[in-house]
Design an enzyme around this catalytic site. Structure first.
Site, PDB file in Angstrom:
ATOM      1  N   GLU A   1      33.684 -80.675-123.892  1.00 23.82           N
ATOM      2  CA  GLU A   1      35.083 -80.766-123.472  1.00 23.82           C
ATOM      3  C   GLU A   1      36.011 -80.081-124.466  1.00 23.82           C
ATOM      4  O   GLU A   1      36.943 -79.379-124.076  1.00 23.82           O
ATOM      5  CB  GLU A   1      35.485 -82.227-123.314  1.00 23.82           C
TER       6      GLU A   1
ATOM      7  N   ASP B   1      29.137 -90.729-112.999  1.00 16.85           N
ATOM      8  CA  ASP B   1      28.007 -91.455-112.426  1.00 16.85           C
ATOM      9  C   ASP B   1      28.488 -92.832-112.019  1.00 16.85           C
ATOM     10  O   ASP B   1      29.645 -93.194-112.243  1.00 16.85           O
ATOM     11  CB  ASP B   1      26.864 -91.561-113.445  1.00 16.85           C
TER      12      ASP B   1
END
Length: 252
Positions: A13, A217
């Site tokens: 990121e 997830d």
């Protein structure tokens, strides 16, 4: 103009964000590199916190003491817990709680000892601004990320959620663990490993903060599948676009 800190938990990121940094300088404290400059004309510092609550708390303390940032935004991925919180959705925290804090019977479960509270609220204005930027970006997810990448992860019409995010020093990756969290904290939207520690530090310093997470997830037995690829192809793109939209003032 007050400086904003943008904190990432993972290298992928941070690497996606750094090209947007202008007038780049760096400083090092406690083994961490702080990338100082401007983004969309606003003074910022970007850094990697590392994973876990201690890493996040140390990073936040350094930002507030050594660099004197006025606001902190923590980005990253999280496991979805709440009903309808799906892979590819974005969660903006309105409260943070440490799900692994348990000093009972001396203190109630989840309560941070000597503080009298378990939930730490984010800054409402900062969170609302990020939520607006996130909603704008999600509405254009296909063109920003690509329909192929979205389809690869089963993402269709991603949504924005706002509410409780819980943190703990454990990667929740089984259905049994996520069910236990839902039973104990039925309003929890997502689970991650840093946000509540950042919240506690910012509360101590009296500084505004926000936490924004992309759902990678469902915090169950499939949580490890293609996690790193998801961070690169989806979460990092979301983060870059949301922050740029927010800082540019493109949405109210």
């Amino acid at each position: 103009m007050s400086r904003i800190a943008i904190v990432s938990a993972m290298h992928q990121e941070l690497r996606a964000l750094l090209p947007a940094l202008d007038k780049h300088q760096s400083a090092t404290f406690a083994g961490r590199t702080f990338h100082i400059g401007t983004m969309e004309g606003q003074p910022v510092v970007m850094t990697l916190s590392g994973i876990g609550k201690v890493a996040a708390a140390t990073t936040a303390t350094l930002l507030l003491q050594e660099i004197d940032v006025q606001r902190i935004v923590f980005t990253g991925a999280a496991g979805g817990l709440g009903p309808g919180v799906r892979v590819g959705d974005v969660v903006v925290a309105r409260e943070l709680l440490q799900h692994d804090m348990d000093a009972s019977p001396l203190f109630p479960r989840f309560e941070v000892p000597l503080t009298g509270r378990s939930r730490f609220p984010t800054d409402p204005d900062l969170s609302a601004a990020l939520a607006s930027a996130a909603l704008h970006c999600l509405q254009h997810a296909a063109e920003r990320i690509g329909e192929t990448h979205l389809a690869d992860f089963g993402i269709d019409s991603p949504l924005l959620h706002q509410g409780l995010v819980v943190s703990g020093d454990r990667f929740v990756a089984t259905a049994a663990e996520s069910e236990a969290l839902r039973a104990a904290l039925p309003d929890a939207l997502a689970v991650e490993m840093e946000g509540a520690a950042l919240a506690q530090v910012c509360a101590d310093f009296g500084r505004p903060f926000a936490v924004i997470r992309t759902v990678s997830d469902r915090a169950d037995d499939s949580a490890h599948v293609d996690f790193n690829r998801f961070i690169v192809d989806v979460a990092s793109v979301y983060t870059r676009e949301i922050l740029a939209t927010w800082m540019s003032g493109a949405v109210e």
